[in-house]
Design a protein around this motif. Structure first.
Motif, PDB file in Angstrom:
ATOM      1  N   VAL A 204       9.260   0.092   6.178  1.00  0.00           N
ATOM      2  CA  VAL A 204       7.876  -0.071   5.716  1.00  0.00           C
ATOM      3  C   VAL A 204       7.806  -1.045   4.532  1.00  0.00           C
ATOM      4  CG1 VAL A 204       5.846   1.102   4.784  1.00  0.00           C
ATOM      5  CG2 VAL A 204       7.269   2.254   6.499  1.00  0.00           C
TER       6      VAL A 204
ATOM      7  N   ALA B  97      -0.375  -4.317  11.207  1.00  0.00           N
ATOM      8  CA  ALA B  97      -1.132  -3.234  10.593  1.00  0.00           C
ATOM      9  C   ALA B  97      -2.376  -2.910  11.432  1.00  0.00           C
ATOM     10  CB  ALA B  97      -1.532  -3.619   9.165  1.00  0.00           C
TER      11      ALA B  97
ATOM     12  N   ASP C 263       0.852  -1.193   0.000  1.00  0.00           N
ATOM     13  CA  ASP C 263       0.000   0.000   0.000  1.00  0.00           C
ATOM     14  C   ASP C 263       0.888   1.244   0.000  1.00  0.00           C
ATOM     15  OD1 ASP C 263      -1.866   1.977   0.307  1.00  0.00           O
ATOM     16  OD2 ASP C 263      -2.917   1.024   1.984  1.00  0.00           O
TER      17      ASP C 263
ATOM     18  N   ARG D 168       0.161   4.220   0.389  1.00  0.00           N
ATOM     19  CA  ARG D 168      -0.208   5.231   1.390  1.00  0.00           C
ATOM     20  C   ARG D 168       0.610   5.087   2.665  1.00  0.00           C
ATOM     21  NH1 ARG D 168      -6.539   4.111   1.498  1.00  0.00           N
ATOM     22  NH2 ARG D 168      -5.649   2.003   1.529  1.00  0.00           N
ATOM     23  N   LEU D 169       0.996   3.847   2.975  1.00  0.00           N
ATOM     24  CA  LEU D 169       1.842   3.648   4.156  1.00  0.00           C
ATOM     25  C   LEU D 169       3.214   4.278   3.955  1.00  0.00           C
ATOM     26  CD1 LEU D 169       0.974  -0.090   4.923  1.00  0.00           C
ATOM     27  CD2 LEU D 169       0.101   1.948   6.079  1.00  0.00           C
ATOM     28  N   GLU D 170       3.758   4.126   2.757  1.00  0.00           N
ATOM     29  CA  GLU D 170       5.056   4.737   2.452  1.00  0.00           C
ATOM     30  C   GLU D 170       4.949   6.260   2.457  1.00  0.00           C
ATOM     31  OE1 GLU D 170       7.096   1.501  -0.505  1.00  0.00           O
ATOM     32  OE2 GLU D 170       5.342   2.563  -1.270  1.00  0.00           O
TER      33      GLU D 170
ATOM     34  N   ASP E  47      -3.362   0.661  13.186  1.00  0.00           N
ATOM     35  CA  ASP E  47      -4.620   1.395  12.991  1.00  0.00           C
ATOM     36  C   ASP E  47      -5.247   1.745  14.333  1.00  0.00           C
ATOM     37  OD1 ASP E  47      -4.270   1.193  10.330  1.00  0.00           O
ATOM     38  OD2 ASP E  47      -5.525  -0.614  10.078  1.00  0.00           O
TER      39      ASP E  47
END
Length: 239
Positions: free
Chosen positions: A144, A235, A123, A125-127, A239
């Motif tokens: 990551v 993960a 994903d 977006r995590l990076e 969250d």
């Protein structure tokens, strides 16, 4: 059953050599495969499709062709082979090191493909979130991207190992079939099928080869599944 009864000395030597060759081939190929997956998966440059095609060429070419190309490139009188032998003492032709090189090249595309698929599943977006918090690109990759690629790396490594265990065409063309030096498991099976009374030893080696390959494949799936589960839990906590 006692291994000494089940396998002849020649067969046990071939099995040990195959394990040695496959482990070295996998270990040396792994960092290169990660780099190749990053270049072809994330890189944007002219000729990327050509590079990707070259990386997967061993899957398409007949193994004998790959072995012949290795022979003319890494033979003792070939430019690259002569340079490595003279300056670094590395000799590949008709040595077990050459068998490892051939096995590594034949399994390399499988490793790259598995790692690249894992990279593409990361994903972004995590990076981006890590970069937004001030992490440098190398740190983002190490903390990551790379952990999220672990299932693919494990799968690719074990698939490459299994492919190396079964490599025959490129190996026998490049390094021959020398007992105790380059005679791997497939070459020993081939040798037994060419002599009278060799069907029994050949069948036993086939059974060993199937058992090793199946163990590797099942093991890769179990390890990758566990890694995915741990990454999922991590993960969830984040969250």
């Amino acid at each position: 059953m006692d291994t000494a009864v089940f396998l002849t000395d020649e067969a046990r030597t071939a099995l040990a050599l195959s394990l040695k060759v496959s482990l070295w081939a996998t270990a040396i190929s792994l960092p290169l495969a990660v780099l190749a997956a990053l270049i072809t998966g994330r890189g944007r440059f002219p000729g990327r499709a050509l590079v990707d095609g070259l990386l997967h060429l061993p899957l398409i070419l007949p193994p004998v062709v790959t072995g012949f190309l290795l022979l003319i490139a890494f033979g003792r009188r070939a430019p690259v082979g002569a340079f490595l032998a003279e300056h670094f003492g590395l000799v590949f032709s008709f040595r077990w090191t050459g068998a490892a090189l051939a096995a590594g090249i034949m399994g390399f595309p499988l490793m790259v493909r598995a790692i690249r698929l894992s990279l593409e599943a990361v994903d972004g977006r995590l990076e981006e979130a890590a970069a937004t918090l001030g992490a440098r690109p190398l740190w983002v990759f190490a903390t990551v991207t790379l952990p999220l690629m672990v299932p693919g790396i494990i799968t690719g490594a074990i698939l490459s190992f299994a492919r190396a265990m079964g490599e025959f065409g490129a190996t026998i063309t490049f390094v021959g079939n020398i007992p105790g030096e380059t005679q791997t498991l497939p070459a020993a099976i081939y040798t037994f099928t060419q002599v009278p009374g060799g069907d029994g030893p050949a069948m036993r080696l086939v059974a060993v080869s199937v058992a090793v390959s199946m163990t590797a494949l099942i093991g890769s799936e179990l390890i990758a599944r566990r890694a995915r589960r741990r990454l999922g839990l991590s993960a969830g906590r984040a969250d």
